[in-house]
Design a protein around this motif. Structure first.
Motif, PDB file in Angstrom:
ATOM      1  N   TRP A  80       0.836  -1.195   0.000  1.00  0.00           N
ATOM      2  CA  TRP A  80       0.000   0.000   0.000  1.00  0.00           C
ATOM      3  C   TRP A  80       0.874   1.250   0.000  1.00  0.00           C
ATOM      4  CZ3 TRP A  80      -0.413   4.240   3.027  1.00  0.00           C
ATOM      5  CH2 TRP A  80      -1.552   5.040   2.855  1.00  0.00           C
ATOM      6  N   ARG A  81       1.880   1.238   0.871  1.00  0.00           N
ATOM      7  CA  ARG A  81       2.794   2.383   0.997  1.00  0.00           C
ATOM      8  C   ARG A  81       3.535   2.637  -0.311  1.00  0.00           C
ATOM      9  NH1 ARG A  81       8.206   3.926   2.843  1.00  0.00           N
ATOM     10  NH2 ARG A  81       8.969   1.854   2.377  1.00  0.00           N
ATOM     11  N   TYR A  82       3.953   1.582  -0.995  1.00  0.00           N
ATOM     12  CA  TYR A  82       4.650   1.728  -2.266  1.00  0.00           C
ATOM     13  C   TYR A  82       3.785   2.502  -3.264  1.00  0.00           C
ATOM     14  CZ  TYR A  82       6.421   0.703  -6.880  1.00  0.00           C
ATOM     15  OH  TYR A  82       6.854   0.828  -8.176  1.00  0.00           O
ATOM     16  N   VAL A  83       2.536   2.062  -3.450  1.00  0.00           N
ATOM     17  CA  VAL A  83       1.653   2.743  -4.399  1.00  0.00           C
ATOM     18  C   VAL A  83       1.425   4.186  -3.957  1.00  0.00           C
ATOM     19  CG1 VAL A  83      -0.652   2.814  -5.440  1.00  0.00           C
ATOM     20  CG2 VAL A  83       0.523   0.620  -5.156  1.00  0.00           C
ATOM     21  N   HIS A  84       1.118   4.369  -2.685  1.00  0.00           N
ATOM     22  CA  HIS A  84       0.906   5.729  -2.156  1.00  0.00           C
ATOM     23  C   HIS A  84       2.097   6.614  -2.490  1.00  0.00           C
ATOM     24  CE1 HIS A  84       1.324   8.875   0.899  1.00  0.00           C
ATOM     25  NE2 HIS A  84      -0.004   8.901   0.905  1.00  0.00           N
ATOM     26  N   ASN A  85       3.295   6.152  -2.219  1.00  0.00           N
ATOM     27  CA  ASN A  85       4.490   6.969  -2.404  1.00  0.00           C
ATOM     28  C   ASN A  85       4.803   7.236  -3.872  1.00  0.00           C
ATOM     29  OD1 ASN A  85       4.649   7.044   0.359  1.00  0.00           O
ATOM     30  ND2 ASN A  85       6.470   5.755   0.506  1.00  0.00           N
ATOM     31  N   VAL A  86       4.465   6.302  -4.771  1.00  0.00           N
ATOM     32  CA  VAL A  86       4.661   6.530  -6.210  1.00  0.00           C
ATOM     33  C   VAL A  86       3.674   7.583  -6.712  1.00  0.00           C
ATOM     34  CG1 VAL A  86       4.379   5.490  -8.514  1.00  0.00           C
ATOM     35  CG2 VAL A  86       5.670   4.276  -6.744  1.00  0.00           C
ATOM     36  N   VAL A  87       2.422   7.493  -6.270  1.00  0.00           N
ATOM     37  CA  VAL A  87       1.381   8.385  -6.777  1.00  0.00           C
ATOM     38  C   VAL A  87       1.465   9.773  -6.147  1.00  0.00           C
ATOM     39  CG1 VAL A  87      -1.125   8.717  -6.987  1.00  0.00           C
ATOM     40  CG2 VAL A  87      -0.124   6.458  -7.391  1.00  0.00           C
ATOM     41  N   VAL A  88       1.826   9.858  -4.880  1.00  0.00           N
ATOM     42  CA  VAL A  88       1.914  11.162  -4.201  1.00  0.00           C
ATOM     43  C   VAL A  88       3.275  11.312  -3.509  1.00  0.00           C
ATOM     44  CG1 VAL A  88      -0.533  11.694  -3.931  1.00  0.00           C
ATOM     45  CG2 VAL A  88       0.559  10.223  -2.280  1.00  0.00           C
ATOM     46  N   PRO A  89       4.345  11.434  -4.304  1.00  0.00           N
ATOM     47  CA  PRO A  89       5.686  11.507  -3.708  1.00  0.00           C
ATOM     48  C   PRO A  89       5.888  12.628  -2.690  1.00  0.00           C
ATOM     49  CG  PRO A  89       5.758  11.918  -6.090  1.00  0.00           C
ATOM     50  CD  PRO A  89       4.366  11.497  -5.756  1.00  0.00           C
ATOM     51  N   PRO A  90       5.221  13.786  -2.810  1.00  0.00           N
ATOM     52  CA  PRO A  90       5.428  14.803  -1.778  1.00  0.00           C
ATOM     53  C   PRO A  90       4.919  14.375  -0.399  1.00  0.00           C
ATOM     54  CG  PRO A  90       4.442  15.790  -3.728  1.00  0.00           C
ATOM     55  CD  PRO A  90       4.396  14.298  -3.908  1.00  0.00           C
ATOM     56  N   ALA A 112       5.173  11.180   0.688  1.00  0.00           N
ATOM     57  CA  ALA A 112       5.751   9.861   0.930  1.00  0.00           C
ATOM     58  C   ALA A 112       5.818   9.595   2.427  1.00  0.00           C
ATOM     59  CB  ALA A 112       7.138   9.769   0.307  1.00  0.00           C
ATOM     60  N   MET A 113       5.511   8.360   2.797  1.00  0.00           N
ATOM     61  CA  MET A 113       5.486   8.027   4.223  1.00  0.00           C
ATOM     62  C   MET A 113       6.304   6.793   4.513  1.00  0.00           C
ATOM     63  SD  MET A 113       1.615   6.566   4.804  1.00  0.00           S
ATOM     64  CE  MET A 113       0.865   8.095   4.363  1.00  0.00           C
ATOM     65  N   SER A 114       6.704   6.698   5.756  1.00  0.00           N
ATOM     66  CA  SER A 114       7.460   5.548   6.244  1.00  0.00           C
ATOM     67  C   SER A 114       6.506   4.379   6.487  1.00  0.00           C
ATOM     68  CB  SER A 114       8.163   5.916   7.558  1.00  0.00           C
ATOM     69  OG  SER A 114       7.181   6.098   8.567  1.00  0.00           O
ATOM     70  N   LEU A 115       7.086   3.214   6.703  1.00  0.00           N
ATOM     71  CA  LEU A 115       6.287   2.041   7.026  1.00  0.00           C
ATOM     72  C   LEU A 115       5.518   2.268   8.325  1.00  0.00           C
ATOM     73  CD1 LEU A 115       5.380  -0.830   6.370  1.00  0.00           C
ATOM     74  CD2 LEU A 115       7.467  -1.657   7.481  1.00  0.00           C
ATOM     75  N   ARG A 172      -1.636   4.836   9.781  1.00  0.00           N
ATOM     76  CA  ARG A 172      -2.774   5.206   8.941  1.00  0.00           C
ATOM     77  C   ARG A 172      -3.747   4.031   8.823  1.00  0.00           C
ATOM     78  NH1 ARG A 172      -2.128   9.007   3.939  1.00  0.00           N
ATOM     79  NH2 ARG A 172      -1.435  10.221   5.707  1.00  0.00           N
ATOM     80  N   GLY A 173      -3.212   2.817   8.727  1.00  0.00           N
ATOM     81  CA  GLY A 173      -4.051   1.631   8.658  1.00  0.00           C
ATOM     82  C   GLY A 173      -4.844   1.394   9.931  1.00  0.00           C
ATOM     83  N   GLY A 174      -4.364   1.907  11.047  1.00  0.00           N
ATOM     84  CA  GLY A 174      -5.093   1.782  12.300  1.00  0.00           C
ATOM     85  C   GLY A 174      -6.285   2.723  12.390  1.00  0.00           C
ATOM     86  N   ARG A 175      -6.263   3.797  11.612  1.00  0.00           N
ATOM     87  CA  ARG A 175      -7.342   4.793  11.639  1.00  0.00           C
ATOM     88  C   ARG A 175      -8.302   4.671  10.465  1.00  0.00           C
ATOM     89  NH1 ARG A 175      -5.492   9.568  10.194  1.00  0.00           N
ATOM     90  NH2 ARG A 175      -3.370   8.978   9.769  1.00  0.00           N
ATOM     91  N   ASN A 176      -7.827   4.088   9.372  1.00  0.00           N
ATOM     92  CA  ASN A 176      -8.571   4.107   8.115  1.00  0.00           C
ATOM     93  C   ASN A 176      -8.704   2.707   7.528  1.00  0.00           C
ATOM     94  OD1 ASN A 176      -8.551   7.061   8.029  1.00  0.00           O
ATOM     95  ND2 ASN A 176      -6.388   6.855   7.572  1.00  0.00           N
TER      96      ASN A 176
END
Length: 146
Positions: free
Chosen positions: A18-28, A30-33, A39-43
């Motif tokens: 999930w993080r990989y896709v997120h970071n490719v699509v919205v590089p500004p 980008a988040m750590s593991l 984020r997965g705990g809230r959403n």
């Protein structure tokens, strides 16, 4: 054509995808593991695969505040766009948000993501705000389902 498969994000391997896709699509943004785990705990997070190939992900932030507004974000890797994958991912997220009682739905798109802005307009979102986060330089667009 390979089968499109959707899976709720569970466990570190899927969070990393999930993080990989997120970071490719919205590089500004980008988040750590660790940030992705949080984020997965809230959403509600979901990955989408074409066969066994990861091609996208989504986030549904549960409704909150006056009017019960949820946020639905669908992301598809650039090489897999314009195949209906984003629309299917978005429809799943929208159904999930409505199942949580959302009275309104918003999304957020990096202004430089022309594909994302066109997609949002095509499915009925209208722009409500453009902004730059404090200390940043990238322009973001908040949109609300009309």
């Amino acid at each position: 054509m390979a089968e499109v498969r959707f899976e709720r994000v569970v466990g570190d391997r899927m969070v990393e995808e999930w993080r990989y896709v997120h970071n490719v699509v919205v590089p500004p943004a980008a988040m750590s593991l660790d940030a992705a785990r949080e984020r997965g705990g809230r959403n509600w997070l979901e990955n989408v695969y074409l066969g066994d190939v990861l091609v996208g992900c989504s986030t549904v932030r549960p409704p909150e505040g006056v009017g019960g507004v949820a946020t639905v974000i669908a992301r598809v890797l650039p090489e897999y766009r314009r195949r209906g994958i984003g629309a299917a991912l978005y429809e799943r997220g929208l159904a999930y948000a409505r199942g949580l009682g959302a009275e309104g739905v918003e999304t957020c798109v990096l202004a430089a993501n022309d594909d994302g802005l066109r997609f949002a307009a095509r499915v009925g979102f209208v722009e409500v705000e453009r902004y730059v986060l404090d200390g940043e330089s990238d322009l973001w667009v908040d949109l609300r389902l009309g």
